[in-house]
Design an enzyme around this catalytic site. Structure first.
Site, mmCIF file in Angstrom:
data_model
loop_
_atom_site.group_PDB
_atom_site.id
_atom_site.type_symbol
_atom_site.label_atom_id
_atom_site.label_comp_id
_atom_site.label_asym_id
_atom_site.label_seq_id
_atom_site.Cartn_x
_atom_site.Cartn_y
_atom_site.Cartn_z
ATOM 1 N N HIS A 139 129.165 -52.108 40.180
ATOM 2 C CA HIS A 139 128.073 -51.862 41.159
ATOM 3 C C HIS A 139 126.774 -51.421 40.756
ATOM 4 O O HIS A 139 125.545 -52.064 40.920
ATOM 5 C CB HIS A 139 128.719 -50.676 42.134
ATOM 6 N N ARG A 155 132.874 -49.067 40.636
ATOM 7 C CA ARG A 155 131.373 -48.374 40.357
ATOM 8 C C ARG A 155 130.600 -48.862 39.281
ATOM 9 O O ARG A 155 129.542 -48.817 39.328
ATOM 10 C CB ARG A 155 131.497 -46.769 40.570
ATOM 11 N N SER A 176 128.433 -54.305 49.364
ATOM 12 C CA SER A 176 128.606 -54.056 47.593
ATOM 13 C C SER A 176 129.945 -54.214 47.331
ATOM 14 O O SER A 176 130.205 -55.062 46.349
ATOM 15 C CB SER A 176 127.815 -53.014 47.313
#
Lengths: 214, 214
Positions: free
Chosen positions: B41, B38, B15
């Protein structure tokens, strides 16, 4: 600072009106529009209407299940936190097994994720349940495996895992073959807990606006 | 059904690698990249990198505050549910005042939303706190009003309200004048609890992958 809209009812009304004005809703039957509008409202993106895979019976099936007291099975605490409890028609149980003490051991034994292992703990409640997946692609993959192994069908599968590994693939597999279950899913990488919660809230409350959004 | 990736560490690695490959991260200093990665993500959209307004000091200021035991003030339970508790460096308190029994009365008295009224209950904890807003534009507006009225500055304002009424406007106001507070915000309508939680998790853990994501 400029004045801003503070009245909750007015905020909801303007939000939903904006969605109706900007999103392409005409391909959806009337009974699906509350779910589509709530999904868009949850993410701020009108264009997701064009990427929804949704079976026409999901609204009726999911709403009837909730009215009959079915549990809501969620893949993570964020989805559960977004569900408007007082809108649930039968005090329905909202179940998250991800943090069950058995899960880390099951995940390790199965060489899989905790999210997938947590789905195994749904097994005896799957039949007729409303399933809401807003985080983990492996939870949706595992659910489909269980159905292939003969697990009883949920009343609705709300498939909104998000991300770069498996999200698009798991939702494509759901849309390709929902194993006889009514479903809704957002194709591609986008998704998330807020959308999964919004789909449950649409089944429970349509566009009625009680609840903790604003 | 085709095989799918089940190993949590491999899922995270792939990812984050996808985000690094596809997102335009070069305009961000190294210390901000974990937060940006993040955030991407959490939502599955690499293009949000181009729409982030972020002050260079937000990572250092927010991380230092958490290390020093600062509370995390969240506008809703979904944000709190997405924070990886065991990654918080000092057992930091995660505070949600939205469902405080005083809030409905305060909202009615102030002719505003419950989300805005709940922010008033943060007042004595704002100084040096990490604020994470992932739902309600009126919470961010109210926070800015409190700062204009002289409330002490948070160590970080993570501004990710979502939707069609006030979300873009409140984040634009934060970016235009953050009242001296380090901040991060996604411009426009998009946002959400998952992004707000992800920003907190970045302050607490960088890209370390403990926690409940998969």
């Amino acid at each position: 600072m400029r004045p801003y809209l503070r009245d909750p009812a007015a905020i909801y009304a303007e939000s939903f009106a904006t969605v109706r004005r900007e999103a392409r809703l005409d391909r959806f039957p009337e009974e699906l529009k509350p779910m589509v509008i709530r999904l868009i409202h949850a993410c701020g993106m009108v264009e997701i209407a064009d990427r929804l895979a949704i079976s026409p019976d999901v609204a009726a099936s999911g709403a009837a299940a909730l009215a009959g007291g079915a549990p809501v099975l969620c893949d993570c605490e964020m989805v559960a936190a977004g569900i408007i409890r007082r809108a649930l028609p039968a005090g329905n149980e909202v179940v998250v097994t991800l943090n069950d003490p058995a899960v880390p051991g099951l995940a390790q034994a199965g060489a899989t994720t905790r999210s997938a292992a947590a789905v195994d703990l749904w097994a005896d409640r799957l039949g007729g349940a409303v399933v809401a997946i807003g985080n983990a692609p492996t939870a949706l993959f595992r659910l489909l495996e269980l159905l292939d192994e003969g697990a009883p069908r949920p009343a609705a599968i709300l498939g909104f895992p998000v991300g770069f590994v498996g999200a698009a693939e798991s939702k494509a597999e759901l849309a390709r073959d929902p194993r006889g279950a009514p479903f809704a899913a957002l194709k591609g990488r986008r998704g998330g807990s807020a959308m999964a919660s919004a789909a449950v809230n649409a089944l429970a409350a349509g566009l009625r606006t009680e609840g903790p959004v604003h």
